[in-house]
Design a protein around this motif. Structure first.
Motif, PDB file in Angstrom:
ATOM      1  N   THR A 130       0.277  -1.436  -0.033  1.00 12.23           N
ATOM      2  CA  THR A 130       0.045  -0.258   0.087  1.00 12.23           C
ATOM      3  C   THR A 130       0.829   1.083  -0.055  1.00 12.23           C
ATOM      4  OG1 THR A 130      -0.054  -0.350   2.318  1.00 12.23           O
ATOM      5  CG2 THR A 130      -2.067  -1.128   0.936  1.00 12.23           C
ATOM      6  N   MET A 131       0.972   2.070  -0.791  1.00 10.71           N
ATOM      7  CA  MET A 131       1.740   3.543  -1.164  1.00 10.71           C
ATOM      8  C   MET A 131      -0.290   3.933  -1.233  1.00 10.71           C
ATOM      9  SD  MET A 131       4.495   2.451  -3.441  1.00 10.71           S
ATOM     10  CE  MET A 131       4.941   0.983  -2.813  1.00 10.71           C
ATOM     11  N   ARG A 132      -1.239   4.446  -0.537  1.00 10.86           N
ATOM     12  CA  ARG A 132      -1.920   5.336  -0.595  1.00 10.86           C
ATOM     13  C   ARG A 132      -1.810   6.530  -0.169  1.00 10.86           C
ATOM     14  NH1 ARG A 132      -4.061   0.516   1.882  1.00 10.86           N
ATOM     15  NH2 ARG A 132      -4.626   1.492   4.199  1.00 10.86           N
ATOM     16  N   THR A 133      -2.650   7.605  -0.569  1.00  8.40           N
ATOM     17  CA  THR A 133      -2.708   9.154   0.892  1.00  8.40           C
ATOM     18  C   THR A 133      -1.960   9.319   1.271  1.00  8.40           C
ATOM     19  OG1 THR A 133      -5.551   9.004  -0.628  1.00  8.40           O
ATOM     20  CG2 THR A 133      -4.448  10.852   0.749  1.00  8.40           C
ATOM     21  N   GLY A 134      -1.181  10.169   1.352  1.00  8.37           N
ATOM     22  CA  GLY A 134      -0.379  10.459   2.421  1.00  8.37           C
ATOM     23  C   GLY A 134       0.904  10.088   1.847  1.00  8.37           C
ATOM     24  N   PHE A 135       1.698   9.374   1.243  1.00  7.53           N
ATOM     25  CA  PHE A 135       2.273   8.926   0.274  1.00  7.53           C
ATOM     26  C   PHE A 135       2.743   9.740  -0.705  1.00  7.53           C
ATOM     27  CE2 PHE A 135       5.015   6.570  -2.821  1.00  7.53           C
ATOM     28  CZ  PHE A 135       5.503   6.287  -2.411  1.00  7.53           C
ATOM     29  N   CYS A 165      -2.178   1.826  -4.777  1.00  7.97           N
ATOM     30  CA  CYS A 165      -1.244   3.336  -5.121  1.00  7.97           C
ATOM     31  C   CYS A 165      -2.198   4.095  -5.051  1.00  7.97           C
ATOM     32  CB  CYS A 165      -0.402   3.562  -5.993  1.00  7.97           C
ATOM     33  SG  CYS A 165       1.123   1.922  -5.665  1.00  7.97           S
ATOM     34  N   GLY A 166      -3.322   3.957  -4.990  1.00 10.08           N
ATOM     35  CA  GLY A 166      -4.572   5.641  -4.737  1.00 10.08           C
ATOM     36  C   GLY A 166      -4.125   6.271  -3.832  1.00 10.08           C
ATOM     37  N   GLY A 167      -4.051   7.668  -5.019  1.00 12.33           N
ATOM     38  CA  GLY A 167      -3.728   8.942  -3.464  1.00 12.33           C
ATOM     39  C   GLY A 167      -2.512   8.904  -3.834  1.00 12.33           C
ATOM     40  N   GLY A 168      -0.983   8.598  -4.183  1.00 15.41           N
ATOM     41  CA  GLY A 168       0.272   8.547  -3.932  1.00 15.41           C
ATOM     42  C   GLY A 168       0.345   9.594  -4.659  1.00 15.41           C
ATOM     43  N   VAL A 169       1.475  10.160  -4.116  1.00 18.97           N
ATOM     44  CA  VAL A 169       2.345  10.493  -5.160  1.00 18.97           C
ATOM     45  C   VAL A 169       3.533  10.633  -5.340  1.00 18.97           C
ATOM     46  CG1 VAL A 169       3.081  13.291  -5.014  1.00 18.97           C
ATOM     47  CG2 VAL A 169       1.113  13.411  -4.210  1.00 18.97           C
ATOM     48  N   PHE A 170       3.620  10.381  -6.807  1.00 27.14           N
ATOM     49  CA  PHE A 170       5.084  10.278  -7.166  1.00 27.14           C
ATOM     50  C   PHE A 170       5.719  11.161  -8.262  1.00 27.14           C
ATOM     51  CE2 PHE A 170       1.898   6.772  -7.043  1.00 27.14           C
ATOM     52  CZ  PHE A 170       2.846   5.824  -6.259  1.00 27.14           C
ATOM     53  N   VAL A 205       0.655  -9.698  -9.182  1.00 29.39           N
ATOM     54  CA  VAL A 205      -0.021  -9.098  -8.353  1.00 29.39           C
ATOM     55  C   VAL A 205      -1.289 -10.098  -8.008  1.00 29.39           C
ATOM     56  CG1 VAL A 205      -1.807  -7.178  -7.077  1.00 29.39           C
ATOM     57  CG2 VAL A 205       0.221  -6.694  -8.745  1.00 29.39           C
ATOM     58  N   GLY A 206      -0.947 -10.962  -7.266  1.00 20.13           N
ATOM     59  CA  GLY A 206      -2.429 -11.994  -6.975  1.00 20.13           C
ATOM     60  C   GLY A 206      -3.696 -11.868  -6.863  1.00 20.13           C
ATOM     61  N   GLN A 207      -4.140  -9.562  -6.160  1.00 20.77           N
ATOM     62  CA  GLN A 207      -5.684  -9.183  -6.502  1.00 20.77           C
ATOM     63  C   GLN A 207      -5.050  -8.184  -8.077  1.00 20.77           C
ATOM     64  OE1 GLN A 207      -6.836  -8.860  -2.533  1.00 20.77           O
ATOM     65  NE2 GLN A 207      -5.895 -10.294  -1.737  1.00 20.77           N
ATOM     66  N   SER A 208      -5.261  -7.158  -7.042  1.00 24.43           N
ATOM     67  CA  SER A 208      -5.710  -5.794  -7.231  1.00 24.43           C
ATOM     68  C   SER A 208      -4.706  -5.023  -7.425  1.00 24.43           C
ATOM     69  CB  SER A 208      -7.700  -5.352  -7.410  1.00 24.43           C
ATOM     70  OG  SER A 208      -8.293  -5.628  -7.967  1.00 24.43           O
ATOM     71  N   ALA A 209      -4.273  -4.009  -8.581  1.00 27.10           N
ATOM     72  CA  ALA A 209      -3.764  -2.790  -8.447  1.00 27.10           C
ATOM     73  C   ALA A 209      -4.234  -1.569  -8.529  1.00 27.10           C
ATOM     74  CB  ALA A 209      -2.560  -3.575  -9.868  1.00 27.10           C
ATOM     75  N   VAL A 210      -4.802  -1.077  -7.337  1.00 23.14           N
ATOM     76  CA  VAL A 210      -5.426   0.337  -8.107  1.00 23.14           C
ATOM     77  C   VAL A 210      -3.788   1.600  -7.834  1.00 23.14           C
ATOM     78  CG1 VAL A 210      -7.071   1.561  -6.793  1.00 23.14           C
ATOM     79  CG2 VAL A 210      -6.867  -1.116  -6.388  1.00 23.14           C
ATOM     80  N   PHE A 211      -4.147   2.587  -9.107  1.00 23.61           N
ATOM     81  CA  PHE A 211      -3.897   3.999  -9.332  1.00 23.61           C
ATOM     82  C   PHE A 211      -4.877   5.281  -8.858  1.00 23.61           C
ATOM     83  CE2 PHE A 211      -0.746   0.735 -10.859  1.00 23.61           C
ATOM     84  CZ  PHE A 211       0.191   1.269  -9.656  1.00 23.61           C
ATOM     85  N   ASP A 212      -6.202   4.570  -8.873  1.00 19.09           N
ATOM     86  CA  ASP A 212      -6.743   5.572  -8.527  1.00 19.09           C
ATOM     87  C   ASP A 212      -6.790   6.838  -7.795  1.00 19.09           C
ATOM     88  OD1 ASP A 212      -8.374   3.603  -9.521  1.00 19.09           O
ATOM     89  OD2 ASP A 212      -9.977   2.751  -8.766  1.00 19.09           O
TER      90      ASP A 212
END
Length: 727
Positions: free
Chosen positions: A414-419, A438-443, A457-464
């Motif tokens: 997880t690299m969600r909001t705040g990352f 990675c939803g909400g992450g900043v790169f 990835v065994g499940q989902s990959a999310v970049f929303d």
């Protein structure tokens, strides 16, 4: 002092000893020769329960070497001219309190109970090598000064109970206790060990049966060395300070600690080397400060920690923190920790094995988050739990902020909001059994912001709702379920999103709030479902061999999707046949034909060479007559249109342009049948044989005959293409 006074002091001492019982003798500053004191201790006819000598000045040599004292002895406020020689001497107990000595020779000294040097001033070396003390060894409050040499030599010493360096203990010079054996605790609180640039405290190979305290005011200036030592209790460095700037301050290679290691409020100014150490409990560095800028501040390479390794709020490392090859039986928790090594690597955990979670983010319900100024490396790491960076700040602008190539994570990443990553994030070859969120992450890297090439990835990959200042790459990725980019902002100038060769087992959703400035590459991508609703495609899209199983039936019309295909600048038949096939499978046959006709348009526009214009003209006829064979009935519209036109035209001309082919015939001119006969190139209605035309009628007859042949050729060609496709 006169000989009479000395004799008087000796006699008083002998008299006190012969009185037996508990003897307390106050010399009141009088001098007692060392030889006389030796005679009293070794040759007394009466054995008191304990002898206390107060305020004496022991002059000359005081040597009890290889002797045996039959009763405990205590010296209070005494002063020795020469270092007492107690080598191989046996005592029931020996106590020196507030005494002043030029040194102490106690090699292989033996004590049945305690050996105490409390609040003493020693201006030389205390030699206790090989000593055996069955009780406690106290150096509480003492000050040992041996600048340029060893303040305490106690290699191989055996202490049955506790060893105390506390309550103001000071050592100026090395304290050496290599191979010491302590049956109790090692207490070094409120103690200072000073040997700047040298070894302040040396405990290599030592064994401590209970707890070790380097805490609450502990100070070491110079190296503290505990290489290959075994501490069977806990090691508490809370509030301790290890100072050796620019060099190793704490050397603990191969250290074994069966309990916890605590470092709350501790500080290391210089390197801390714990390579290959083993901790049977938890290693808690929360609140600790490790400072060795530009060098390795904390080295835990190949370390083994049975429980958690904790570097939470208050932990600060200035320099590299090395965890390469370490194994952590619990979790690696670094929420709130600060790792600073400039633009170099701040945390290197290559090949680390963590049996629970790795947390490089923010503590829940707290503003304290992980911060790294420099790179964070976890390539080849194995994580049995979650890898959570939500709320973490990875600041290494224009360089690599986080690299975890080949990492294996049993649960979620997880690299969600705040990352926030100021540099690139590289997860190439990482295997995630759970989801990648990675939803909400900043790169923030303007070049390659995120790289997940060949990630599994065994499940989902999310970049929303993620924001990337540069490129996002997932080439060759394998996503078992969804891959979504909903409201994702990508600001890369050239290649914004690269998914070449990726396989998505579920939905591939591409919804961008603003049109990406760079291109999107979907070459050889396989997706079960493409959700392109509300998408804003960039000007450059590459779709070679992009395969998808289904599309949403609402939200996007055929025209919009054809515009999308048109952004693939070079003609590629597969991109059109894929869309058409998807429409066919959804039962939208008319939409499929429109796509295939658009493919023919694109093919025609891509033609090159000398015959290009001729071929384009013929294709143009095919398009508007039979829809390249996909709309063969269109030819009927042309046919009937021409039929009506000819009927009206020839009716208008009338019989003035028509003459009977044979004289005397009286056939009536029928414009409808005549036009029909002209438009049917194979079938003859014999209307043309009845008349000889001239003038305008001749020209129009020729034109309709040619158009009839053109329509026939187009129909046959179109039908041929249709049959060919069916086959």
């Amino acid at each position: 002092m006169s000989d009479l006074d000395t004799t008087t002091a000796e006699r008083a001492l002998r008299t006190a000893v012969e009185a037996y019982g508990l003897v307390w003798h106050d010399a009141r500053g009088a001098a007692i020769p060392g030889a006389a004191l030796r005679d009293v201790l070794l040759r007394a006819t009466e054995k008191p329960r304990k002898l206390v000598v107060h305020g004496a000045k022991v002059t000359g040599e005081f040597c009890l070497e290889a002797g045996a004292v039959a009763f405990p002895v205590k010296f209070e406020d005494c002063e020795f001219d020469e270092a007492p020689n107690l080598e191989q001497t046996r005592f029931p107990g020996l106590y020196l309190v507030r005494c002043r000595l030029p040194g102490l020779h106690g090699t292989q000294l033996g004590a049945e109970t305690n050996l105490v040097l409390r609040d003493c001033e020693v201006a030389g070396t205390v030699e206790l090598t090989g000593a055996a003390i069955k009780g406690q060894l106290w150096l509480t409050g003492s000050r040992l000064r041996a600048l340029g040499g060893a303040a305490l030599k106690a290699d191989g010493i055996v202490v049955g109970q506790d060893l105390l360096f506390d309550r103001g203990f000071r050592a100026e010079g090395r304290v050496r206790m290599v191979g010491a054996r302590l049956g109790g605790q090692l207490i070094c609180t409120e103690a200072a060990f000073r040997d700047p640039g040298g070894v302040a405290l040396e405990l290599d190979g030592a064994i401590v049966t209970e707890d070790t305290f380097w805490s609450s005011g502990f100070l070491a200036e110079g190296v503290v060395s505990v290489c290959c030592a075994k501490l069977e209790g806990k090691l508490d460095c809370s509030g301790g300070t290890f100072r050796n700037p620019g060099r190793v301050a704490l050397s603990a290679e191969g250290l074994r600690v069966q309990g916890d290691v605590l470092f709350a409020g501790g500080a290391v100014e210089g390197g801390a080397n714990l390579t290959g150490c083993a901790v049977g409990g938890r290693l808690d560095l929360t609140g600790g400060r490790f400072s060795d800028p530009g060098r390795t501040a904390l080295d835990l390479a190949r370390a083994h920690v049975a429980q958690n390794l904790v570097c939470r709020s208050g932990f600060v490392a200035q320099g590299l923190v090395l965890l390469a090859g370490a194994e952590i039986g619990g979790g690696l928790w670094c929420e709130g920790g600060h790792f600073d090594n400039g633009t170099d690597t701040a945390l290197d955990a290559t090949g680390v094995i963590v049996h629970r979670d790795v947390r490089l983010g923010r503590i829940p319900e707290s503003d304290s988050g992980f911060h790294a100024q420099g790179g964070v490396v976890l390539s080849g790491a194995t994580v049995a739990g979650d890898f959570d960076c939500t709320g973490g700040d990875f600041a290494n602008p224009d360089r690599v902020s986080l690299v975890a190539k080949g990492m294996s994570v049993k649960r979620d990443v997880t690299m969600r909001t705040g990352f926030v990553a100021g540099g690139s994030v590289d997860l190439t070859g990482t295997k995630v059994d759970g989801s990648l969120d990675c939803g909400g992450g900043v790169f923030g890297n303007s070049g390659r912001a995120f790289c997940g090439d060949h990630v599994e990835v065994g499940q989902s990959a999310v970049f929303d709702r993620a924001r990337a200042a540069g490129q996002i790459r997932l080439c060759g990725a394998r996503i078992a379920n969804r891959l979504t980019f909903a409201r994702t902002t990508i600001s890369g100038d050239e290649k914004a999103l690269l998914l070449n060769g990726a396989v998505v087992g579920g939905q591939l959703r591409l919804v961008f709030p603003t049109k990406p400035a760079g291109g999107i590459h979907l070459c050889q991508v396989r997706a079960a479902y493409l959700d392109d609703r509300e998408s804003r495609w960039p000007d450059r899209v590459k779709l070679y061999e992009f395969v998808y199983g289904a599309l949403p039936n609402d939200g996007v019309d055929v025209k919009s999707r054809l515009q999308w295909l048109g952004r693939h600048h070079k003609y590629a038949p597969q991109v059109y046949t894929q869309l058409a096939r998807t429409y066919e499978l959804s039962g939208m046959h008319d939409s499929a034909k429109r796509v295939l006709m658009a493919a023919e348009d694109a093919r025609r526009a891509s033609r090159q060479g000398v015959s290009r214009r001729l071929v384009i003209a013929f294709d143009w006829l095919l398009k508007y007559t039979v829809g390249y064979g996909y709309r063969p009935l269109w030819v009927l519209y042309w046919f009937f249109g021409l039929l009506v036109l000819g009927w009206r035209l020839f009716s208008h001309i009338g019989e003035s342009g028509f003459h009977h082919a044979k004289t005397g015939e009286s056939a009536t001119h029928q414009p409808f049948l005549y036009t029909l006969d002209l438009l049917l190139p194979v079938v003859s209605l014999r209307q043309r044989d009845l008349w000889v035309v001239e003038g305008a009628a001749l020209w129009w007859s020729t034109a309709f005959t040619v158009l009839g042949w053109v329509l026939a050729i187009c129909l046959v060609t179109g039908l041929g293409k249709a049959f060919k496709r069916e086959l």
